[in-house]
Each structure stands twice: as C-alpha cells, then as structure tokens.
Design an enzyme around this catalytic site. Structure first.
Site, PDB file in Angstrom:
ATOM      1  N   GLU A   1      16.564  -0.542  -3.574  1.00  0.00           N
ATOM      2  CA  GLU A   1      15.282  -0.063  -3.031  1.00  0.00           C
ATOM      3  C   GLU A   1      14.194  -0.891  -3.679  1.00  0.00           C
ATOM      4  O   GLU A   1      14.014  -0.845  -4.894  1.00  0.00           O
ATOM      5  CB  GLU A   1      15.118   1.430  -3.324  1.00  0.00           C
ATOM      6  CG  GLU A   1      14.032   2.085  -2.491  1.00  0.00           C
ATOM      7  CD  GLU A   1      12.640   1.849  -3.048  1.00  0.00           C
ATOM      8  OE1 GLU A   1      11.904   1.006  -2.460  1.00  0.00           O
ATOM      9  OE2 GLU A   1      12.294   2.469  -4.051  1.00  0.00           O
TER      10      GLU A   1
ATOM     11  N   CYS B   1       6.266   3.012  -4.743  1.00  0.00           N
ATOM     12  CA  CYS B   1       6.704   1.977  -3.805  1.00  0.00           C
ATOM     13  C   CYS B   1       6.228   2.260  -2.391  1.00  0.00           C
ATOM     14  O   CYS B   1       6.142   1.353  -1.567  1.00  0.00           O
ATOM     15  CB  CYS B   1       8.217   1.827  -3.846  1.00  0.00           C
ATOM     16  SG  CYS B   1       9.114   3.368  -3.578  1.00  0.00           S
TER      17      CYS B   1
END
Length: 495
Positions: free
Chosen positions: A251, A285
């Site tokens: 990720e 993020c």
C-alpha cells in the site's frame, strides 16, 4: 524532557521473550518538542535470522491450531489493549505528535479491527464443500507461512494491526518491524500480545531502520505486508522480482484529487476539504493533495474561506489547551523536506496563497500551506506528506475529471457536489480504489476493502480484504472410498 523520562527499550521480542538488542543505537523523539523519547537498539543480522528461525519453528503448531482458538487469542489481545487504552493513546501522541483525540480514535480502531477481521476471515476464506456425481469438491485455505509486517509511522498501532491480526487468524507466524520513528508504540502493542498468552514465536518484533528491513526481507519468508511510500514499495517489489513465490501486499499512498463542484454550502465544502487535506498534519495516504475548484465565483469564495480556515486552525503539541486540530509532521527533517518541496513548486510557477512555514525550530511543527498550481509548468506527480494543498482550476466538469486523473497513482478521490449526475460521471471515469461523494477523501471503513490502483498498490487491498492475502486457496476433489468407476475411459485395460 529530563533524562529520567526517556523510555528505555525492552529489546527485541523473540520467542515470547524480550531480548536486549546488540545493534546500533536507535532513538525516537517527540516531534512536537524535538526531545528524546525512546532509546533502544537496531536488531542485528544475527537477531533477525534467529527470529525468522523461531517463527518457522512456531509455524506448524500455530497453523494446526483451530481457527476458533486463534480467534480467542486475538480477542484476549483486544482485552489487553482495552486495559492499556489511555497509556497507548498518550504514547501514540507523544511519538507521532497527533492530538490526543486522534490517538484515542486510533486505539478504538485497533480494538474494532479484531471482530471485523474475524468476520472477514469467516466470510472470505471459510471452507466450502460441493457434492458432485464423482466426488466432493472442497475449498479450504492454508496460511502462507512466515510473513513480514513492515509498519508505518502515521498510524503506528492501527495500520500494523490491520496486517498482523488477519495474518495470525489465518495461521501465519509474524515477523514485525515497526517504523523506526515509532518503536515505543510498537513495544506496547507487542506487550499486549504477550499478555494475551499468544504462544512463543507466533509473533516476533524486531526494531530497526531500513537496513534492518532489508536484512529481514532477505530471510526465508513467504509474505511481505507493507504500508509506506511508493519509492520504498517499488524497492521491495524489485527485491522480490526473482522470488515470485513470496506474496507481496503493498500500500503506497497517492497524489489524491478532491474536486469541488458548484456547491451551495461553501462552509460544508471547506469543512470536508480541511478533513481531506490537513488532518493528521497531512500524513494520511488518503489525504487530498490536489484540490480542483471551478474557475468561478464559487471557486473564489471557496478558496477564500479555505485559506481563512487554515489560518485559524489550531496547531500544537497534543497536550496543548485548547486542543489542537493537528500536531507536527513526524520530525524536523521531514518538515524541512516539505518546505523544500514547496519552494520547488514556486520555482515552476506555483502561486503561494498561504505559505507553509516552520513554527518552532528543531521540531516538526509546520503551518498549513496552500499553493495555486493552475499555471505551473509540468507539476511533479509526487505525494507531499504534509498539511499542504495544491489548487487547480477548471472551466467545465469534464476538465475537472481530466485533471483529477492526471496522476500515476490511484488511491483515493473525492467529489463535493450537489449534483448526483456529476457524481455518477465522476465515479465512472475516475481511476482510484476509494471514491467518495460528499465525504472527506480520508473517510474509510474497515468493513470495506482499502487499497488503490496504479502506483498506489499491487492489487492487494487491505482492511476487510486483508484475509485474501493472508491465506491461499486449496481445491480438493475427495472421495472417502477408493473404487473403480463403473464406466471406464476407453483404451484402459485392467485385469
């Protein structure tokens, strides 16, 4: 902070014991003050190799343990986190700089993750059986083996937990290397696992920097679960190009767009934009990096109010009063890096609306920044992990979608709009793993998958879908009695 208040490390956690580390000194600081918070050691190559051996030794017994018993250990872990809730929240705030309210939310996420992971495992990787005319068709799942979890600093308890819990439920054993910026939080989490009664060797914690991570990845492992930057994720991917048998779940963030439509409630748009861009000091993020606004009176009014809200936003240490909305970025070095990135954007034509600046020397405390990049030449497609918003203006909605898709990443994207048709158009054409309407881009649910496309990941979404990369499917055709079929294939002769 006095010398007495420095947390001394328990050491590396291997085979159910804390072992004093022998590697180079490792330290973490309070990013709001720059003072030393925790002191310990990097794991040595020998300690890492030994931990991997121990994890393999524990694997057979753990994998053969029933799912129900493995689940009981995770529930016991939650009970330990509950007992240490206040201590854990305070430690997260001390080591990351987050406001206490946000750290408390993170602890709640750690607690809630276990039941969701149990539910996800039972839904996505539960055995199935179908009877056919010839045999039973069975689907079961097996653990990969020894897996590495590489932690992130922005959610030092929650993000790692989102890999560890599903991995353990599936029957894997875990080698956990936390972020070198948040070792103290990791130690408390591991102590909670220890107190849960988890068998020795099932989880092992190795503190250290990137060199320790590289050594860990060179071991005999079967999986790597990583949350972090694209640059680091790419290096991991390249490191395993000759080891396709190792499953990678990467990720890697994004250069996320948030499109503002011709909305009626400007204040609501500003509020959701603040939560999209500035929460956690821009260190999520899923934070929106590019704010795409109409080149109109609505866009002008939005930008004016957004800039004012950023100026009025409270910034400070987690224990400041009144309570701040954001704290510092993770350290002083990163703060300077973000200020340099702002300077580079100005040099290519970005027009500063609100300058991001260092608030306190030798800390990570920086003020929020806004820059108009509409006329900039070739803006870089990079994630600036800071409270910093880049503005782009559009003349028609098709152009807004085109601007939003001008990125190699594809993690999150959002639209603030009163027009449902515009949302349907936005959803249809945007390339991202998380697409929100009239919610912050940072809004996510553990009951849904979490992951992106493009350079944001490798199609291994976490959260509710983490069960998918923690076990592999095994298909079996089974018949309890060995018999010769009544109708044999032509050309075969048996006595």
């Amino acid at each position: 902070m006095s010398k007495l208040q420095i947390i001394q490390s328990k050491g590396q956690y291997i085979n159910g014991e804390w072992i004093k580390g022998n590697g180079l000194i490792l330290e973490s600081t309070n990013p709001a003050s720059g003072t030393l918070l925790w002191q310990g050691n990097n794991a040595t190559d020998e300690e890492i190799t030994h931990a991997c051996y121990i994890a393999h030794c524990a694997l057979k017994s753990w994998a053969n343990t029933s799912f129900e018993e493995r689940a009981r250990y995770t529930i016991a872990f939650v009970e330990q986190v509950e007992k240490n809730r206040d201590q854990l929240a305070r430690l997260i705030s001390l080591e990351t700089g987050k406001p206490l309210w946000e750290s408390q939310t993170e602890v709640s996420s750690v607690i809630g993750k276990v039941n969701l992971s149990i539910q996800a495992y039972q839904e996505r990787t539960w055995p199935k059986q179908t009877e056919t005319a010839e045999a039973n068709a069975c689907l079961r799942f097996k653990p990969h083996g020894v897996v590495v979890v590489l932690g992130a600093f922005n959610f030092p308890a929650h993000l790692s937990n989102g890999h560890i819990v599903p991995a353990l439920l599936a029957g894997n054993t875990v080698l956990y290397k936390p972020s070198e910026h948040t070792p103290a939080v990791a130690e408390l989490i591991i102590q909670c696992w220890h107190n849960s009664g988890l068998p020795p060797g099932v989880i092992n914690c190795l503190q250290g920097n990137a060199n320790c991570g590289n050594t860990l990845l060179s071991q005999d492992i079967q999986g790597v679960y990583f949350t972090g930057s694209y640059a680091t994720g790419l290096r991991i991917h390249q490191q395993f190009c000759n080891r396709p048998e190792v499953i990678l779940a990467l990720e890697m963030g994004g250069n996320n767009p948030l499109v503002i439509d011709e909305v009626k409630d400007i204040n609501a748009a500003v509020y959701h934009t603040m939560l999209s861009t500035m929460i956690t000091a821009g260190q999520r993020c899923t934070c929106a990096r590019r704010i795409i606004i109409p080149d109109s009176q609505t866009g002008d009014l939005f930008l004016e109010r957004f800039a004012k809200a950023c100026k009025l936003m409270r910034i400070g240490s987690f224990d400041s009063q009144p309570e701040p909305f954001i704290g510092p970025v993770i350290n002083h070095v990163q703060a300077l890096k973000h200020l340099h990135a702002q300077k580079q954007l100005i040099e290519i034509g970005g027009e500063i609306i609100l300058p991001m600046s260092l608030l306190v020397e030798y800390t990570g405390l920086i003020s929020p920044g806004i820059i108009d990049m509409t006329r900039a030449k070739n803006p870089p497609d990079e994630e600036i992990f800071a409270p910093f918003a880049q503005i782009y203006r559009y003349n028609h909605f098709d152009e807004a979608i085109q601007l939003a898709n001008q990125t190699r990443y594809g993690l999150s994207a959002g639209l603030l709009s009163d027009n449902k048709d515009h949302y349907l158009q936005f959803y249809q054409h945007i390339r991202a793993g998380l697409i929100n309407w009239n919610r912050p881009t940072t809004g996510a649910a553990s009951s849904l998958p979490f992951g992106g496309v493009g350079c944001s990941g490798n199609h291994r979404p976490s959260a509710y879908f983490a069960a998918d990369y923690c076990a592999y499917p095994v298909a079996s055709m089974e018949q309890p009695l060995l018999t010769t079929p009544a109708q044999r294939l032509p050309g075969l002769v048996l006595e």
